[in-house]
Design an enzyme around this catalytic site. Structure first.
Site, PDB file in Angstrom:
ATOM      1  CB  THR A 184     -20.257   0.191 -31.109  1.00 20.33           C
ATOM      2  OG1 THR A 184     -21.211   1.227 -30.662  1.00 20.33           O
ATOM      3  CG2 THR A 184     -18.957   0.696 -31.114  1.00 20.33           C
ATOM      4  CD  GLU A 187      -1.254   3.943   3.753  1.00 16.95           C
ATOM      5  OE1 GLU A 187      -1.054   3.394   2.546  1.00 16.95           O
ATOM      6  OE2 GLU A 187      -2.357   4.175   4.058  1.00 16.95           O
ATOM      7  CG  HIS A 222      -2.030  -1.146   1.143  1.00 13.22           C
ATOM      8  ND1 HIS A 222      -2.955  -1.424   2.083  1.00 13.22           N
ATOM      9  CD2 HIS A 222      -2.488  -2.035  -0.079  1.00 13.22           C
ATOM     10  CE1 HIS A 222      -3.898  -2.147   1.819  1.00 13.22           C
ATOM     11  NE2 HIS A 222      -3.348  -2.695   0.598  1.00 13.22           N
ATOM     12  CB  ALA A 258     -17.304  11.510 -29.354  1.00 13.95           C
ATOM     13  CG  ASP A 306     -17.416   2.164 -35.240  1.00  8.57           C
ATOM     14  OD1 ASP A 306     -17.832   2.519 -36.524  1.00  8.57           O
ATOM     15  OD2 ASP A 306     -17.643   2.815 -34.357  1.00  8.57           O
ATOM     16  CB  CYS A 348      -5.699  -1.206   5.448  1.00 10.37           C
ATOM     17  SG  CYS A 348      -4.077  -1.760   5.384  1.00 10.37           S
ATOM     18  NE  ARG A 397     -10.770   3.071 -26.132  1.00  7.38           N
ATOM     19  CZ  ARG A 397     -10.679   2.639 -27.168  1.00  7.38           C
ATOM     20  NH1 ARG A 397      -9.344   2.554 -27.781  1.00  7.38           N
ATOM     21  NH2 ARG A 397     -11.640   3.127 -28.317  1.00  7.38           N
TER      22      ARG A 397
END
Ligand SMILES: NC(=O)c1ccc[n+]([C@@H]2O[C@H](COP(=O)([O-])OP(=O)(O)OC[C@H]3O[C@@H](n4cnc5c(N)ncnc54)[C@H](OP(=O)(O)O)[C@@H]3O)[C@@H](O)[C@H]2O)c1
Length: 299
Positions: free
Chosen positions: A168, A14, A12, A127, A172, A40, A156
């Protein structure tokens, strides 16, 4: 000294920062820790960060947000526990730092959403051209600027899953790869979920996606996707789909924030964000050398 938690099972933030301070021989000069998330307090894949801080010279800990995970929580109480309790300051209790607290909530929203709601944070990316159409001109798959493409690819890169529609995929044959920015190294495969009720996903596209390292899942029921992605450990999912699926997602309220990028012939593209709570999109839009003009007050 700064550090971040990069992946499940790794140190982690820290613990990593303290480790680095020790490696560099400066641990004795470390007095204050600033953490976005409550340290934690449990032994999971890594030892508890509350103990790492108690075993260090750190005397004051600033905490950006309480841990939403009931199993890992309790770090603040443990840090304060005597003898040798540490000063712990929570940003939620500092009115002057309300904006910083909000930034921590935005940063941690995907993780917190999965922990609290057992589903990922869902971002819609849309878009539009100058007239509001989402359909690219004949022979093209996009109409936005390079700058906007980079924003889409940063999103992404940050996401663990992409939700799309069969419309789509058929129009595409999208690759959904991170190309306009450098992707994270050695990351786990992203999931691609295709909303397709008539099993029309082409085998060739599925094979291409698997070859590019994606896991492809076909869904007949949009409403089951958030829970299913939560079960897969997905923190952040983004939607890249056409107008039919976006209308359904909006109608069902299956989104947390909604990024609209509008192309313009007269100047740079503009983007706007709608969000129900502090949105991590602020970090996606703020990155890079040419952030798009956006109404920051909205999110
Ligand atoms: N500008 C942009 O941001 C953007 C982004 C992506 C794509 N596009 C463009 O959008 C066009 C394609 O748009 P589109 O509207 O035809 O396709 P789409 O929205 O990508 O996919 C529509 C399909 O989603 C499935 N679906 C809808 N509601 C569902 C539900 N409740 N549960 C499960 N499945 C559901 C339906 O599949 P069934 O037919 O099997 O029922 C439907 O045919 C392309 O031209 C593409 O270039 C634009």
């Amino acid at each position: 000294m700064t550090a971040a938690h990069h992946r499940t099972g790794a140190r982690h933030a820290e613990a990593l920062a303290l480790y680095r301070a020790r490696e560099l021989g400066v641990i004795d000069r470390v007095a204050t820790a600033l953490v976005t998330l409550e340290p934690c307090n449990h032994v999971g894949r890594t030892p508890p960060c509350s103990e790492a801080l108690r075993d260090s010279p750190v005397s004051t800990v600033w905490v950006g947000m309480r841990d939403p995970n009931p199993v890992a929580g309790g770090g603040i109480a443990r840090l304060r526990q005597m003898p040798e309790g540490r000063d712990v300051i929570l940003l939620e209790e500092c009115p002057a730092l309300a904006e910083t607290h909000r930034a921590c909530q935005a940063l941690l929203a995907p993780f917190a959403t999965r922990i609290i709601r057992q589903r990922p944070w869902i971002t819609v990316k849309q878009a539009c051209d100058g007239k509001g159409s989402m359909i690219p001109p004949e022979g093209k798959t996009t109409f936005t600027s390079q700058n906007s493409l980079e924003i889409a690819h940063r999103l992404r890169r940050a996401s663990d899953a992409i939700i799309t529609g069969i419309g789509t995929v058929l129009a595409d044959r999208p690759r959904f790869t991170v190309r306009h920015v450098v992707d994270h190294e050695d990351r786990a495969p992203r999931l691609v979920v295709v909303c397709d009720r008539q099993n029309r996903v082409p085998d060739s596209w599925r094979e291409m996606m698997i070859g590019s390292g994606y896991r492809v899942i076909v869904s007949h029921d949009l409403t089951e996707i958030p829970g299913m992605l939560g079960d897969h450990g997905v923190n952040w999912a983004m939607v890249e789909a056409g107008p039919v699926l976006l209308a359904e997602i909006d109608r069902l309220g299956l989104w947390d924030d909604w990024l609209t990028i509008r192309a313009s012939h007269e100047g740079p593209d503009r983007c706007s964000v709608r969000a129900h709570s502090p949105s991590p999109l602020r970090f996606i839009l703020a990155e890079g050398i040419n952030p798009l003009p956006a109404d920051k007050a909205a999110f």
